[in-house]
Design a protein around this motif. Structure first.
Motif, PDB file in Angstrom:
ATOM      1  N   ALA A  86      -5.687   4.272   4.014  1.00 53.86           N
ATOM      2  CA  ALA A  86      -6.748   4.427   3.624  1.00 53.86           C
ATOM      3  C   ALA A  86      -7.278   3.636   1.682  1.00 53.86           C
ATOM      4  O   ALA A  86      -6.676   4.762   0.926  1.00 53.86           O
ATOM      5  CB  ALA A  86      -7.186   5.976   3.536  1.00 53.86           C
ATOM      6  N   MET A  87      -8.245   3.029   1.827  1.00 52.50           N
ATOM      7  CA  MET A  87      -8.654   2.603   0.546  1.00 52.50           C
ATOM      8  C   MET A  87      -9.812   1.899   0.458  1.00 52.50           C
ATOM      9  O   MET A  87     -10.775   0.815   1.472  1.00 52.50           O
ATOM     10  CB  MET A  87      -7.994   1.365   0.419  1.00 52.50           C
ATOM     11  N   PHE A 182      -1.454   6.693   4.078  1.00 55.82           N
ATOM     12  CA  PHE A 182      -1.315   6.488   2.523  1.00 55.82           C
ATOM     13  C   PHE A 182      -2.234   6.406   1.953  1.00 55.82           C
ATOM     14  O   PHE A 182      -3.213   5.266   3.073  1.00 55.82           O
ATOM     15  CB  PHE A 182      -0.296   4.508   2.797  1.00 55.82           C
ATOM     16  N   GLY A 183      -2.487   6.728   1.060  1.00 48.08           N
ATOM     17  CA  GLY A 183      -3.999   6.587   0.372  1.00 48.08           C
ATOM     18  C   GLY A 183      -3.637   5.617  -0.987  1.00 48.08           C
ATOM     19  O   GLY A 183      -2.871   6.756  -1.823  1.00 48.08           O
ATOM     20  N   TYR A 184      -4.518   5.733  -1.668  1.00 46.86           N
ATOM     21  CA  TYR A 184      -4.891   4.430  -2.424  1.00 46.86           C
ATOM     22  C   TYR A 184      -6.353   4.985  -2.993  1.00 46.86           C
ATOM     23  O   TYR A 184      -7.603   4.281  -2.173  1.00 46.86           O
ATOM     24  CB  TYR A 184      -4.826   2.965  -2.112  1.00 46.86           C
ATOM     25  N   GLU A 185      -6.184   5.259  -4.267  1.00 46.02           N
ATOM     26  CA  GLU A 185      -7.528   5.062  -5.239  1.00 46.02           C
ATOM     27  C   GLU A 185      -7.591   5.160  -6.508  1.00 46.02           C
ATOM     28  O   GLU A 185      -6.447   4.603  -7.386  1.00 46.02           O
ATOM     29  CB  GLU A 185      -7.781   7.076  -5.550  1.00 46.02           C
ATOM     30  N   GLN A 186      -8.488   3.905  -7.169  1.00 48.30           N
ATOM     31  CA  GLN A 186      -8.590   3.287  -7.951  1.00 48.30           C
ATOM     32  C   GLN A 186      -9.528   3.961  -9.232  1.00 48.30           C
ATOM     33  O   GLN A 186     -10.183   4.610  -9.075  1.00 48.30           O
ATOM     34  CB  GLN A 186      -8.972   1.987  -8.054  1.00 48.30           C
ATOM     35  N   TRP A 191      -5.018   2.182 -10.182  1.00 43.29           N
ATOM     36  CA  TRP A 191      -4.194   2.415  -8.906  1.00 43.29           C
ATOM     37  C   TRP A 191      -3.667   4.444  -9.070  1.00 43.29           C
ATOM     38  O   TRP A 191      -2.311   3.282  -9.985  1.00 43.29           O
ATOM     39  CB  TRP A 191      -4.066   1.365  -8.133  1.00 43.29           C
ATOM     40  N   ILE A 192      -3.438   4.932  -8.688  1.00 41.57           N
ATOM     41  CA  ILE A 192      -2.816   5.026  -7.825  1.00 41.57           C
ATOM     42  C   ILE A 192      -2.515   6.129  -6.637  1.00 41.57           C
ATOM     43  O   ILE A 192      -3.571   5.982  -6.113  1.00 41.57           O
ATOM     44  CB  ILE A 192      -2.821   7.050  -8.566  1.00 41.57           C
ATOM     45  N   TRP A 193      -0.964   6.275  -5.739  1.00 40.05           N
ATOM     46  CA  TRP A 193      -1.419   6.729  -4.432  1.00 40.05           C
ATOM     47  C   TRP A 193      -0.775   7.660  -4.046  1.00 40.05           C
ATOM     48  O   TRP A 193       0.058   8.567  -4.256  1.00 40.05           O
ATOM     49  CB  TRP A 193      -1.421   5.088  -3.662  1.00 40.05           C
ATOM     50  N   PHE A 194      -0.704   7.957  -2.619  1.00 40.78           N
ATOM     51  CA  PHE A 194       0.359   8.879  -2.529  1.00 40.78           C
ATOM     52  C   PHE A 194       1.130   8.175  -0.644  1.00 40.78           C
ATOM     53  O   PHE A 194      -0.228   7.128  -0.003  1.00 40.78           O
ATOM     54  CB  PHE A 194      -0.635  10.375  -1.973  1.00 40.78           C
ATOM     55  N   HIS A 195       1.631   9.104  -0.266  1.00 39.96           N
ATOM     56  CA  HIS A 195       2.174   9.100   0.830  1.00 39.96           C
ATOM     57  C   HIS A 195       3.156  10.300   1.803  1.00 39.96           C
ATOM     58  O   HIS A 195       2.990  11.368   1.149  1.00 39.96           O
ATOM     59  CB  HIS A 195       3.758   8.240   1.247  1.00 39.96           C
ATOM     60  N   ALA A 196       1.850  10.406   2.832  1.00 40.46           N
ATOM     61  CA  ALA A 196       1.525  12.386   3.395  1.00 40.46           C
ATOM     62  C   ALA A 196       2.080  12.303   4.683  1.00 40.46           C
ATOM     63  O   ALA A 196       1.536  11.141   5.231  1.00 40.46           O
ATOM     64  CB  ALA A 196       0.000  12.600   3.861  1.00 40.46           C
ATOM     65  N   ILE A 235      -8.459  13.166  -8.291  1.00 39.93           N
ATOM     66  CA  ILE A 235      -8.819  12.068  -7.924  1.00 39.93           C
ATOM     67  C   ILE A 235      -8.678  12.091  -6.255  1.00 39.93           C
ATOM     68  O   ILE A 235      -9.500  11.226  -5.219  1.00 39.93           O
ATOM     69  CB  ILE A 235      -6.943  11.749  -8.471  1.00 39.93           C
ATOM     70  N   PHE A 236      -7.671  12.966  -5.520  1.00 37.96           N
ATOM     71  CA  PHE A 236      -7.537  12.589  -4.192  1.00 37.96           C
ATOM     72  C   PHE A 236      -8.826  13.738  -3.148  1.00 37.96           C
ATOM     73  O   PHE A 236      -8.154  14.194  -2.156  1.00 37.96           O
ATOM     74  CB  PHE A 236      -6.019  12.720  -3.721  1.00 37.96           C
TER      75      PHE A 236
END
Length: 410
Positions: A86-87, A182-186, A191-196, A235-236
């Motif tokens: 998701a981006m 995988f979620g990516y946020e600017q 950038w910062i991201w997560f693996h869930a 952020i998320f």
């Protein structure tokens, strides 16, 4: 003294993680006469992390090696299907399925199985020097990537440690992710991201990662636990859908870490052998740590059964293990480096970024990208999901899973 051929052994395992416990189980199954003690520094239930991911190949190995614990692990596991990136409001999809199990539950299962087989499991006992067990026939050092016992003999093992650049934080959340997400946020600072992914009923694992510069600019080097989770929830927010992040997992709150690459020129010294993360690490982005630890355990136990002399068993385990790990550790280093240099790829849309991420560990033929584009079509993806469900059922029946262990998907 070394035992004579056919004699049982006195074995001490340092560390009650998957490697140490599963080796104790595997060795006891091959010779119930072995006197095996597992020693753990922490109290029962104290474990870092939430869920661990594994694949069909590990489950196949577990069922062959010890059906009893394999059934319990499978029954406690969740099956997830598909991966999604998701981006920028878009989504890219990858097909396939995998398993995940809560790490604390996994360890509880292994402890109980070891105890049932007659293994002496001792908690809250620190061991800082394997010389304490000079009278043992074998000392299995399984106390993790930060092993104090390995470090004490770093010259003998030829230990090399390299730290990754990206800070990461292992959290949980009440948001249940039915896909590996995988979620990516600017942010204004990068950038910062997560693996869930799902790890137990009603709970998902949520690993946050970013580059060092972004981490400092967002103030994570100064924030306490509550402020950190609060900022990450902001952020998320869209991905969490109103659910909170959870820091403490049967222990103290999670802390930011940097991945430690562990390499040892040899895994054996005197009467000691390294297994699992004490011997080798692979970056969490390839999801192989628990699998490799448990395979180490099975292989070492089998080598001890096959060889009359412990020295020959350890020599074979060391040589064959290093050969097998070369490709895996190379792929893990490449995966880690990709995420450390993520800015090279973030100008792409979600579908193209997803392809770059999925092909990060090796070159891909041109047709692979066209297949990836085809997978983005809902009807094609649904057909592939049905095929994967069939493969899941076939492999479950092939390894003889009990009728009550249903291969259902999240």
């Amino acid at each position: 003294m070394h035992p004579l051929p056919g004699d049982s052994m006195k074995i001490v395992c340092i560390g009650a993680g998957p490697a140490g416990l599963y080796f104790a189980i595997s060795a006891k199954l091959r010779d119930a006469g072995h006197e095996i003690t597992v020693i753990e520094r922490d109290p029962p239930g104290a474990t870092y992390g939430w869920g661990v991911v594994y694949w069909d190949d590990l489950l196949d190995t577990l069922y062959v090696n010890d059906r009893e614990s394999a059934q319990r692990i499978r029954a406690a596991s969740t099956v997830w299907q598909d991966q999604v990136v998701a981006m920028r409001g878009g989504r890219g999809y990858l097909t396939g399925y995998g398993f995940s199990v809560n790490r604390a539950v996994l360890l509880d299962i292994l402890v109980q199985r070891a105890v049932d087989l007659g293994v002496d499991v001792q908690f809250e006992r620190a061991v800082d020097d394997i010389a304490e067990f000079a009278d043992a026939d074998l000392v299995v050092v399984a106390d993790g990537a930060n092993s104090r016992n390995r470090q004490r003999y770093a010259d003998q093992f030829g230990t090399e440690l390299h730290q990754g650049r990206n800070p990461y934080l292992w959290l949980g959340t009440g948001r249940v992710f039915d896909k590996f997400t995988f979620g990516y946020e600017q942010t204004p600072h990068g950038w910062i991201w997560f693996h869930a992914y799902p790890s137990s009923a009603g709970i998902s694992t949520f690993i946050v990662e970013c580059q060092e510069e972004t981490w400092r600019a967002l103030g994570f080097d100064q924030l306490d636990d509550k402020a950190t989770t609060r900022l990450l929830e902001e952020i998320f927010d869209e991905h969490l859908a109103g659910h909170a992040l959870i820091s403490a997992a049967r222990g103290k709150p999670a802390s930011w870490q940097r991945f430690t690459q562990v390499y040892n020129q040899t895994w054996r010294h005197a009467n000691a052998v390294l297994v699992g993360d004490a011997a080798h690490t692979t970056h969490f982005t390839i999801g192989s740590g628990t699998r490799l630890a448990m395979i180490d355990a099975v292989v070492l136990a089998e080598k001890l059964r096959e060889n009359e002399q412990i020295g020959n068993a350890l020599k074979e385990f060391d040589g064959e293990g290093h050969a097998a790990m070369r490709v895996v550790q190379a792929a893990a280093r490449t995966s880690m480096a990709w995420f450390e240099n993520i800015d090279r790829y973030t100008d792409r849309n979600a579908v193209d970024f997803c392809f770059a991420m999925s092909s990060r560990s090796g070159l891909q033929p041109p047709w692979r990208y066209q297949l990836h584009l085809l997978m983005q079509k809902p009807l094609v993806r649904q057909a592939l999901r049905i095929f994967d469900r069939g493969m899941l059922w076939v492999r479950a029946r092939r390894r003889g899973e009990s009728w009550w262990v249903q291969p259902t998907l999240t």
